[in-house]
Design an enzyme around this catalytic site. Structure first.
Site, PDB file in Angstrom:
ATOM      1  N   ASP A 166      -3.280   4.392   2.729  1.00  0.00           N
ATOM      2  CA  ASP A 166      -3.508   4.455   4.026  1.00  0.00           C
ATOM      3  C   ASP A 166      -3.332   5.975   4.441  1.00  0.00           C
ATOM      4  OD1 ASP A 166      -4.465   2.195   4.883  1.00  0.00           O
ATOM      5  OD2 ASP A 166      -2.882   1.875   6.485  1.00  0.00           O
TER       6      ASP A 166
ATOM      7  N   ASP B 272       1.434   4.594   2.167  1.00  0.00           N
ATOM      8  CA  ASP B 272       1.030   5.344   3.629  1.00  0.00           C
ATOM      9  C   ASP B 272       1.396   6.768   3.294  1.00  0.00           C
ATOM     10  OD1 ASP B 272       0.392   2.738   4.937  1.00  0.00           O
ATOM     11  OD2 ASP B 272       2.324   2.513   4.047  1.00  0.00           O
TER      12      ASP B 272
ATOM     13  N   ASP C 166       0.863  -1.124  -0.026  1.00  0.00           N
ATOM     14  CA  ASP C 166       0.067   0.001  -0.026  1.00  0.00           C
ATOM     15  C   ASP C 166       1.042   1.265   0.004  1.00  0.00           C
ATOM     16  OD1 ASP C 166       1.042   0.075   2.512  1.00  0.00           O
ATOM     17  OD2 ASP C 166      -0.742   0.246   3.729  1.00  0.00           O
TER      18      ASP C 166
HETATM   19  P1  UTP Z   1       2.607  -1.162   6.416  1.00  0.00           P
HETATM   20  O1  UTP Z   1       1.392  -2.395   7.099  1.00  0.00           O
HETATM   21  O2  UTP Z   1       1.847  -0.283   5.522  1.00  0.00           O
HETATM   22  O3  UTP Z   1       3.735  -1.865   6.238  1.00  0.00           O
HETATM   23  O4  UTP Z   1       2.683  -0.349   7.819  1.00  0.00           O
HETATM   24  P2  UTP Z   1       4.989  -1.244   5.240  1.00  0.00           P
HETATM   25  O5  UTP Z   1       6.147  -1.006   6.136  1.00  0.00           O
HETATM   26  O6  UTP Z   1       4.627   0.070   4.782  1.00  0.00           O
HETATM   27  O7  UTP Z   1       5.060  -2.293   4.404  1.00  0.00           O
HETATM   28  P3  UTP Z   1       4.487  -2.733   2.777  1.00  0.00           P
HETATM   29  O8  UTP Z   1       5.195  -2.255   1.904  1.00  0.00           O
HETATM   30  O9  UTP Z   1       3.171  -1.576   2.758  1.00  0.00           O
HETATM   31  O10 UTP Z   1       3.926  -4.047   2.988  1.00  0.00           O
HETATM   32  C1  UTP Z   1       3.415   0.856   7.967  1.00  0.00           C
HETATM   33  C2  UTP Z   1       3.612   1.131   9.375  1.00  0.00           C
HETATM   34  O11 UTP Z   1       2.457   1.416  10.104  1.00  0.00           O
HETATM   35  C3  UTP Z   1       2.419   1.206  11.272  1.00  0.00           C
HETATM   36  C4  UTP Z   1       3.227  -0.295  11.021  1.00  0.00           C
HETATM   37  O12 UTP Z   1       3.825  -0.622  12.383  1.00  0.00           O
HETATM   38  C5  UTP Z   1       4.197  -0.172  10.207  1.00  0.00           C
HETATM   39  O13 UTP Z   1       5.264   0.154  10.853  1.00  0.00           O
HETATM   40  N1  UTP Z   1       1.006   0.710  11.440  1.00  0.00           N
HETATM   41  C6  UTP Z   1       0.260  -0.025  10.572  1.00  0.00           C
HETATM   42  C7  UTP Z   1       0.644   1.052  12.736  1.00  0.00           C
HETATM   43  O14 UTP Z   1       1.186   1.646  13.503  1.00  0.00           O
HETATM   44  N2  UTP Z   1      -0.857   0.774  12.996  1.00  0.00           N
HETATM   45  C8  UTP Z   1      -1.588  -0.010  12.007  1.00  0.00           C
HETATM   46  O15 UTP Z   1      -2.714   0.012  12.317  1.00  0.00           O
HETATM   47  C9  UTP Z   1      -0.851  -0.313  10.938  1.00  0.00           C
HETATM   48 MN    MN Z   2       2.660   0.201   3.725  1.00  0.00          MN
END
Ligand code: UTP
Ligand code: MN
Length: 487
Positions: free
Chosen positions: A411, A329, A327
């Protein structure tokens, strides 16, 4: 010193006596030196005489003119150390460091034989020399770049972690994730389990998997898991956006084995799951960096349109430098505390009105600032205003026949500026790095870290920070930049 006269007669050194028969130097390119260390003086004298008889130049003293150093029962390290003590200040000797076998074979052949790998001491060191790795225990103490030299091992351990998580065994999952995290940070490929003896977080189970892969090229447990029906079905079902392990388990118990079956079953799906099923293929295809940039441009425009001055930051894996992600973020804030209130619905409306959203669900921020700091986090749950969405991303460059857009998970998180540094740190990941930061804070510092705040249990107060660097400093940790948080 050797008397001049004698030198004339016996140019090859003091070890020779005038009575001995020597052949003229037949091999001017070769100047031998026999190392007495471990060979012993008498054997050295004997071999030297033998060499001279065969027409070799054998020197008694080491000098820079020596081309071949012959050693017996010495390790490469020992010889190099000895040589260095001899040539100190005169540059590093460039002589071949050879095992006595080269010498004896040359004697037998009556000429200097070709130097093979097995003759070379240097070569032997490389084979014998084993790097024993070491690393601190917590991932937040280590610098882990994306340059993973042990992907085969870490992929295997990550797969077992995933399987444990899909089976509700979170503790085992974390153990495998930690083990993989340690291996991801190693400076070179592991070639033997003995190199891992000093490393933290590698339990018996993980070590066994590593050993199997190093020795047999694969781990039966990993291969069996990959092939297991349960694992495959769980992956497919939890691969649907909006479907967690519990839902997937329930469906499996009800006999559902795949997407088609799920669709045909007439199960009522919630809005997220409907969207997830509809865009299944797109959402299970990696988002590229250029797609992330395209999404960023859209979000940037949305934010600027609804609240000039608001700031948007790319977080998650892409901030750590990853080239793909599941995704994209973003963290949004405004430099004036309070101006961010009500921002999310406006951003979402703007995106919706422009036709960018295929799905969205916004959750409210229930984490409020009190008089003397933010409300105490009761758990690690984040309470920011957050929007889970699926973007309809139009692809700029399109090959013929490709559809003009694809679905991408995005996100969005909004934080007040007072919590921005904590939110930035908490949402940059990796998940293991975050988990380890919180563990470090709790176990080592008696502090509670969340994506909102840092509470010092000893001082009984919140520690403010306006940058990630300050948070690391509060935690007594060396600052680790995002690109080195890929544990
Ligand atoms: P992600 O699940 O998007 O992982 O969460 P990522 O590292 O970006 O990996 P990919 O590439 O998308 O698969 C990003 C960060 O947001 C935090 C997670 O701990 C992670 O460090 N996070 C995610 C939260 O703190 N709360 C949540 O509900 C979801
Ligand atoms: Mn991510």
């Amino acid at each position: 010193m050797i008397p001049l006269k004698r030198r004339k007669v016996v140019p090859t050194g003091a070890g020779n006596t005038g009575s001995e028969e020597t052949s003229p130097n037949k091999f001017p390119q070769v100047v031998l030196f026999l190392l007495e260390r471990k060979m012993g003086a008498s054997r050295r004298a004997f071999l030297s005489q033998l060499g001279r008889k065969k027409g070799f130049q054998v020197e008694e003293l080491f000098s820079e003119g020596i081309t071949h150093v012959i050693c017996e029962n010495n390790s490469g390290d020992e010889v190099i150390a000895w040589l260095e003590s001899q040539v100190r200040g005169r540059g590093r000797a460039t002589a071949h460091l050879l095992d006595v076998s080269w010498f004896t074979e040359s004697m037998r052949a009556g000429r200097p034989v070709e130097i093979l790998d097995r003759h070379q001491l240097q070569q032997q060191i490389r084979e014998v020399e084993v790097v024993v790795f070491s690393a601190p225990s917590y991932a937040c103490q280590r610098r882990t770049t994306l340059d993973n030299h042990n992907a085969i091992l870490t992929d295997a351990l990550s797969l077992l972690a995933e399987n444990a998580e899909l089976s509700g065994e979170d503790g085992r999952g974390v153990a495998f994730r930690r083990a993989a995290g340690v291996l991801k940070g190693l400076p070179e490929p592991v070639t033997a389990v003995t190199q891992l003896v000093g490393l933290p977080c590698l339990g018996g189970h993980s070590l066994r998997v590593v050993k199997d892969i190093l020795e047999n090229g694969a781990s039966c447990e990993v291969e069996d898991t990959k092939q297991s029906e349960r694992f495959k079905v769980l992956k497919v079902l939890t691969g649907i956006f909006g479907v967690g392990v519990k839902t997937a388990e329930r469906w499996i118990q009800e006999g559902i084995r795949g997407l088609q079956q799920l669709q045909d079953s007439g199960r009522t799906l919630n809005r997220a799951q409907q969207a997830g099923l509809q865009h299944y293929e797109d959402l299970n295809q990696h988002v590229t960096r250029s797609e992330a940039d395209a999404v960023a441009a859209v979000v940037e425009e949305a934010v600027a349109s609804v609240l000039p001055g608001a700031r948007m930051t790319l977080i998650g894996g892409f901030r750590r430098g990853k080239l793909t992600g599941h995704d994209v973020d973003f963290l949004i804030t405004h430099p004036e505390e309070g101006r961010e209130v009500g921002l999310m619905p406006k951003v979402v409306s703007w995106l919706e009105s422009q036709g960018f959203l295929l799905y969205q669900k916004t959750t409210k921020n229930s984490y409020l600032e009190g008089e003397d700091g933010p409300a105490r986090p009761s758990s690690n749950m984040d309470r920011f205003e957050r929007c889970f969405s699926i973007f309809k991303l139009t692809e700029e460059v399109n090959g013929e026949g490709l559809k003009p857009w694809r679905a991408v998970r995005v996100d969005l998180v909004v934080s007040p500026i007072s919590q921005f540094a904590f939110a930035l740190l908490g949402w940059t990941g990796s998940k293991l790095f975050e988990r380890e930061l919180r563990r470090w804070a709790g176990h080592k510092k008696a502090m509670s870290l969340s994506s909102h705040a840092l509470y010092d249990n000893t001082q009984r107060r919140y520690l403010r920070a306006s940058s990630e660097e300050e948070i690391f400093a509060h935690l007594g940790l060396e600052y680790i930049p995002p690109s080195e948080r890929n544990a």
